[in-house]
Design a protein around this motif. Structure first.
Motif, PDB file in Angstrom:
ATOM      1  N   VAL A  80       0.837  -1.195   0.000  1.00 15.67           N
ATOM      2  CA  VAL A  80       0.000   0.000   0.000  1.00 15.67           C
ATOM      3  C   VAL A  80       0.877   1.252   0.000  1.00 15.67           C
ATOM      4  O   VAL A  80       1.956   1.276   0.583  1.00 15.67           O
ATOM      5  N   PHE A  81       0.371   2.280  -0.664  1.00 15.02           N
ATOM      6  CA  PHE A  81       0.966   3.614  -0.587  1.00 15.02           C
ATOM      7  C   PHE A  81      -0.152   4.597  -0.296  1.00 15.02           C
ATOM      8  O   PHE A  81      -1.221   4.549  -0.923  1.00 15.02           O
ATOM      9  N   ASP A  96      -0.706   7.684 -10.795  1.00 15.16           N
ATOM     10  CA  ASP A  96      -0.136   6.477 -11.403  1.00 15.16           C
ATOM     11  C   ASP A  96       0.633   5.637 -10.385  1.00 15.16           C
ATOM     12  O   ASP A  96       0.506   4.406 -10.366  1.00 15.16           O
ATOM     13  N   PHE A  97       1.423   6.294  -9.545  1.00 13.41           N
ATOM     14  CA  PHE A  97       2.208   5.548  -8.569  1.00 13.41           C
ATOM     15  C   PHE A  97       1.299   4.836  -7.562  1.00 13.41           C
ATOM     16  O   PHE A  97       1.514   3.672  -7.227  1.00 13.41           O
ATOM     17  N   THR A  98       0.278   5.547  -7.076  1.00 12.56           N
ATOM     18  CA  THR A  98      -0.633   4.960  -6.102  1.00 12.56           C
ATOM     19  C   THR A  98      -1.394   3.788  -6.707  1.00 12.56           C
ATOM     20  O   THR A  98      -1.571   2.739  -6.067  1.00 12.56           O
ATOM     21  N   MET A  99      -1.854   3.952  -7.937  1.00 15.34           N
ATOM     22  CA  MET A  99      -2.560   2.867  -8.612  1.00 15.34           C
ATOM     23  C   MET A  99      -1.645   1.653  -8.798  1.00 15.34           C
ATOM     24  O   MET A  99      -2.079   0.506  -8.661  1.00 15.34           O
ATOM     25  N   ASN A 100      -0.393   1.901  -9.112  1.00 20.72           N
ATOM     26  CA  ASN A 100       0.550   0.793  -9.298  1.00 20.72           C
ATOM     27  C   ASN A 100       0.748   0.003  -8.006  1.00 20.72           C
ATOM     28  O   ASN A 100       0.677  -1.228  -7.999  1.00 20.72           O
ATOM     29  N   VAL A 101       1.009   0.721  -6.911  1.00 20.46           N
ATOM     30  CA  VAL A 101       1.289   0.031  -5.653  1.00 20.46           C
ATOM     31  C   VAL A 101       0.027  -0.623  -5.087  1.00 20.46           C
ATOM     32  O   VAL A 101       0.055  -1.785  -4.653  1.00 20.46           O
ATOM     33  N   CYS A 142      -7.970  11.223  -1.351  1.00 17.18           N
ATOM     34  CA  CYS A 142      -8.720  11.036  -2.597  1.00 17.18           C
ATOM     35  C   CYS A 142      -8.254   9.820  -3.390  1.00 17.18           C
ATOM     36  O   CYS A 142      -8.994   8.861  -3.581  1.00 17.18           O
ATOM     37  N   VAL A 143      -7.030   9.851  -3.881  1.00 15.49           N
ATOM     38  CA  VAL A 143      -6.580   8.765  -4.759  1.00 15.49           C
ATOM     39  C   VAL A 143      -6.388   7.481  -3.967  1.00 15.49           C
ATOM     40  O   VAL A 143      -6.658   6.385  -4.463  1.00 15.49           O
TER      41      VAL A 143
END
Length: 235
Positions: A80-81, A96-101, A142-143
């Motif tokens: 998780v991030f 993008d980074f949050t979705m990836n992790v 949010c993200v």
């Protein structure tokens, strides 16, 4: 003591926090645990538990790891991030980074390990979700909230008849304790607790106990659910 004796369990993000506490709890109950993380130094703290350095957002690394297993009983996706900010403070790179992790890692792990689980018709996936999702709107998350609990119900429904269970846990937002610790004004320390109507903070060890339940045969009739572990924060 033997609730998980002989069970083969793989976890991501197991070098600290809920992942580490769960890996230890699983091992204490007799499971054969493989704890993965990108932080090899922190993984060394898991005495007596098999560890492997893996970046779970890298498809080739995940597929390579999966080849080491002929079968498994439980997959726990913990990676998780937590991005801090509203949608106006979220850049595309943050998204993008949050979705990836938070999402891609879960997708890659399930995609790689589910075929190992299907022939046994009794295996189990646990995903890390959060109260900060469909359960409760949380300021400046949010993200992060967008990425929580997305795959659990779909996987549970798609593979129900094949005997695969899939649940998620929704604990306190994992950064709550750190945000309190970082407050410079001692009088402000209790504000998050007062806002959430809680008298104390949850710990990773407290979250690990329900994870043991979900990993065990005691929860054999439980699938497609969100285990909310928040001390009443959502109320």
């Amino acid at each position: 003591m033997g609730r998980l004796v002989g069970n083969v369990i793989v976890l991501s993000a197991a070098a600290q926090g809920i992942g580490k506490a769960s890996a230890i709890a699983f091992a204490k109950k007799g499971a054969q645990v493989t704890a993965t993380d990108i932080n090899g130094e922190k993984l060394k703290e898991l005495d007596g538990i098999k560890t492997k350095v893996v970046d779970v957002i890298k498809k080739d690394k995940v597929k390579s790891m999966a080849k080491d297993f002929d079968y498994m009983d439980v997959l726990f996706n913990v990676a998780v991030f937590v991005h801090h900010g509203s949608i106006l403070e979220c850049e595309e790179s943050d998204w993008d980074f949050t979705m990836n992790v938070n999402v891609r890692s879960m997708y890659l792990m399930i995609k790689a390990f589910l075929p190992k689980m299907l022939p046994r018709k009794s295996d189990n996936i646990i995903n890390m979700a959060s109260v900060a999702s469909s359960i409760k709107g949380v300021v400046n998350r949010c993200v992060y909230s967008m990425t929580k609990a997305g795959l659990t119900k779909s996987v549970a429904a798609d593979f129900l008849e094949q005997g695969i269970r899939c649940n998620c846990i929704s604990p306190d937002t994992p950064s709550l304790r750190q945000r309190i610790q970082d407050r410079p004004d001692p009088e402000q320390v209790l504000l998050p607790l007062q806002r959430s109507k809680k008298l104390r903070l949850c710990t990773a060890e407290k979250v690990a106990h329900p994870c043991v339940y979900l990993a065990s045969d005691e929860s054999a009739y439980v699938t497609g659910t969100e285990a909310i572990i928040d001390g009443g924060w959502r109320l």
